[in-house]
Design an enzyme around this catalytic site. Structure first.
Site, PDB file in Angstrom:
ATOM      1  N   HIS A   1       1.769   4.690  -2.713  1.00 51.24           N
ATOM      2  CA  HIS A   1       1.893   6.136  -2.469  1.00 51.24           C
ATOM      3  C   HIS A   1       3.257   6.631  -2.941  1.00 51.24           C
ATOM      4  O   HIS A   1       3.372   7.671  -3.581  1.00 51.24           O
ATOM      5  CB  HIS A   1       1.789   6.422  -0.963  1.00 51.24           C
TER       6      HIS A   1
ATOM      7  N   GLU B   1      -4.488   8.080  -2.622  1.00 51.67           N
ATOM      8  CA  GLU B   1      -4.903   6.820  -2.011  1.00 51.67           C
ATOM      9  C   GLU B   1      -5.316   5.801  -3.085  1.00 51.67           C
ATOM     10  O   GLU B   1      -5.167   4.597  -2.891  1.00 51.67           O
ATOM     11  CB  GLU B   1      -6.057   7.073  -1.032  1.00 51.67           C
TER      12      GLU B   1
ATOM     13  N   HIS C   1       0.837  -1.203   0.000  1.00 49.17           N
ATOM     14  CA  HIS C   1       0.000   0.000   0.000  1.00 49.17           C
ATOM     15  C   HIS C   1       0.877   1.260   0.000  1.00 49.17           C
ATOM     16  O   HIS C   1       0.705   2.151  -0.841  1.00 49.17           O
ATOM     17  CB  HIS C   1      -0.900  -0.029   1.250  1.00 49.17           C
ATOM     18  N   GLU C   2       1.825   1.314   0.931  1.00 44.73           N
ATOM     19  CA  GLU C   2       2.681   2.504   1.024  1.00 44.73           C
ATOM     20  C   GLU C   2       3.565   2.642  -0.221  1.00 44.73           C
ATOM     21  O   GLU C   2       3.847   3.755  -0.649  1.00 44.73           O
ATOM     22  CB  GLU C   2       3.532   2.473   2.300  1.00 44.73           C
TER      23      GLU C   2
HETATM   24 MG    MG Z   1      -2.767   5.399   2.347  1.00 46.64          MG
END
Ligand code: MG
Length: 497
Positions: free
Chosen positions: A266, A295, A262-263
């Site tokens: 980003h 996001e 997830h990170e």
């Molecule tokens: Mg996030």
């Protein structure tokens, strides 16, 4: 992209120092979350408020503001116009909020964050309650000073999602209530999987995570992976984009892994911003101006890549080399483990289908706290009622209830962007596949270059050159639409019904 106007050149010259201060604030925040010593919080709060004050003074320097106002009336390029839009947006905030109020607020958030950490550790809401009350008051004060369209909450939303109002989010959440909640309710069951109890060695898992994100395209000369309580990504300029993850309990490797993926989503965004935007207000704008689109990138990698069958198949060999204790589990078993649907108390641990319920709940609660429709002291109780309503469960304590997230130690208005990201990720996958072919084939071949390249060319490189609504239309050819996510979640119906 280059600057033609002489006034714009002068603006950019002055902006360089402001940008450096912004970078140092980011570095300080990263350090606060990763390394800060227990007794350092008061001094750190003071340091941060002084630097923020300097940043504000420079932003509000009369000569600087005059230059912006003059340049605004010139015949500017799209790029120059975006810089002005960005600076006006930033100065609007500092012009509206008096320096004393802002300093007080920065100090408060530093202390509030640490009180939240204590309250969560002891699962005692009364520790955090007075600080949350002050944050709510500040949010109302800010909304009045910033002005708003229909309700104070709009002013807060605009801080995180430029030009998107509660009205727009209402439309999205109505779609979620109609199309996603019923699917969740139908499939949600108290499931568990044996892999959730399989222990992992933190160092070995970290090595596997490094292997995975490096394959995806994360450049460790411009980034690093650290351990924290609440995972986040921090850009200290586009050549220093740091990711964090958390290892809790030493078992259930899925959470640190998918959290890191997830990170990564980003981070790759900020690493792929057009280099010519470096040291301009547009370089970090993607975070400041559209958290929802940011996001969507993290959700894309976490959900569309990390939770896919192809990902597990392609990385299975390496995974069991790092974690030999799970060698008896085949790819299908791991796929089911990655895609369990069940009601979950914790947002960051919630599955893809349960996740939007969490955001729906926070959206309604923070709006009500801002509009003084609920008393701060009632929060744990109202939280639990809503949780039971949407998910059919009641948290056993406040640490797993209203104290689980740090966001309200800072401000309101942030949460809805998370749901926006989840919804957009499915829409982006469809568009990407229409243009370059099935995502699953790239994953199977561990050939991620074409995927990150598509993202760079269609989304990342622009940073905040466009407003969020414009960028969605430019990249996807249509506005945000819940329909794609509704189609995407059919994978769970196939798996669990
Ligand atoms: Mg996030």
């Amino acid at each position: 992209m280059n600057i033609k106007s002489t006034n714009m050149k002068k603006i950019m010259e002055k902006y360089t120092t402001i940008h450096a201060l912004g970078m140092s604030t980011g570095l300080g925040l990263w350090d606060m979350r990763v390394n800060m010593l227990k007794d350092a919080s008061e001094d750190r709060g003071k340091m941060r408020s002084i630097i923020t004050g300097l940043y504000q003074d420079m932003m509000l320097n009369k000569e600087f503001l005059d230059l912006i106002n003059v340049a605004e009336k010139e015949d500017l390029t799209l790029y120059e116009k975006a810089i002005i839009r960005s600076l006006k947006r930033e100065t609007k905030f500092y012009l509206a909020i008096p320096p004393d109020v802002l300093k007080e607020y920065i100090k408060l958030t530093t202390v509030a964050y640490n009180e939240w950490v204590k309250a969560r550790a002891k699962s005692d809401f009364s520790i955090f309650e007075p600080y949350l009350g002050k944050i709510a008051e500040f949010s109302r004060k800010f909304a009045e000073l910033l002005r708003y369209e229909n309700e104070p909450y709009d002013a807060m939303l605009d801080r995180y999602e430029e030009g998107i109002l509660a009205r727009d989010f209402d439309e999205m959440f109505t779609g979620i209530k109609k199309k996603i909640v019923p699917v969740f309710k139908k499939l949600a069951d108290d499931r568990s999987h044996a892999l959730e109890n399989e222990p992992y060695n933190e160092e070995r898992l970290k090595d596997f995570i490094i292997y995975v994100v490096r394959k995806f395209g994360y450049n460790f000369n411009r980034g690093r992976l650290d351990k924290t309580t609440h995972p986040f990504t921090m850009s200290i300029g586009m050549n220093d984009v740091r990711i964090t993850t958390r290892y809790e309990g030493g078992k259930d490797f899925r959470m640190p892994l998918l959290g890191s993926i997830h990170e990564f989503g980003h981070a790759i965004y900020d690493m792929q911003i057009d280099p010519s935007l470096n040291w301009t207000p547009l370089a970090s704008g993607s975070i400041t101006y559209s958290l929802g689109i940011h996001e969507s990138q993290s959700r894309f990698w976490e959900n569309m890549v990390g939770r896919s069958r192809e990902f597990i198949e392609a990385f299975h060999d390496v995974l069991i080399a790092f974690m030999p204790n799970i060698a008896m589990y085949g790819t299908e078993e791991i796929y089911r483990y990655f895609n369990i649907v069940r009601p979950n108390y914790i947002r960051v641990e919630a599955d893809e289908l349960c996740y939007p319920m969490h955001i729906l709940l926070r959206y309604e609660l923070e709006r009500d706290m801002m509009n003084e429709k609920i008393n701060i002291s009632e929060l744990p109780q109202v939280w639990n009622e809503k949780m039971e309503n949407y998910m059919g469960i009641i948290p056993p304590d406040d640490a797993r209830g209203c104290l689980q997230d740090p966001h309200w130690s800072r401000m309101f208005g942030y949460f809805p962007t998370y749901a926006m990201g989840t919804i957009l990720a499915a829409q982006i996958k469809r568009k990407l596949e229409n243009e370059i072919g099935p995502l699953g084939e790239f994953i199977r071949a561990k050939n991620f270059g074409p995927v990150t390249n598509w993202q760079k060319e269609n989304i990342h490189k622009y940073s905040s050159l466009y407003t969020p609504k414009e960028l969605v239309k430019t990249a996807l050819g249509e506005p945000m639409n819940v329909e794609y996510f509704a189609k995407h979640v059919k994978k769970y119906v196939e798996l669990w019904s």
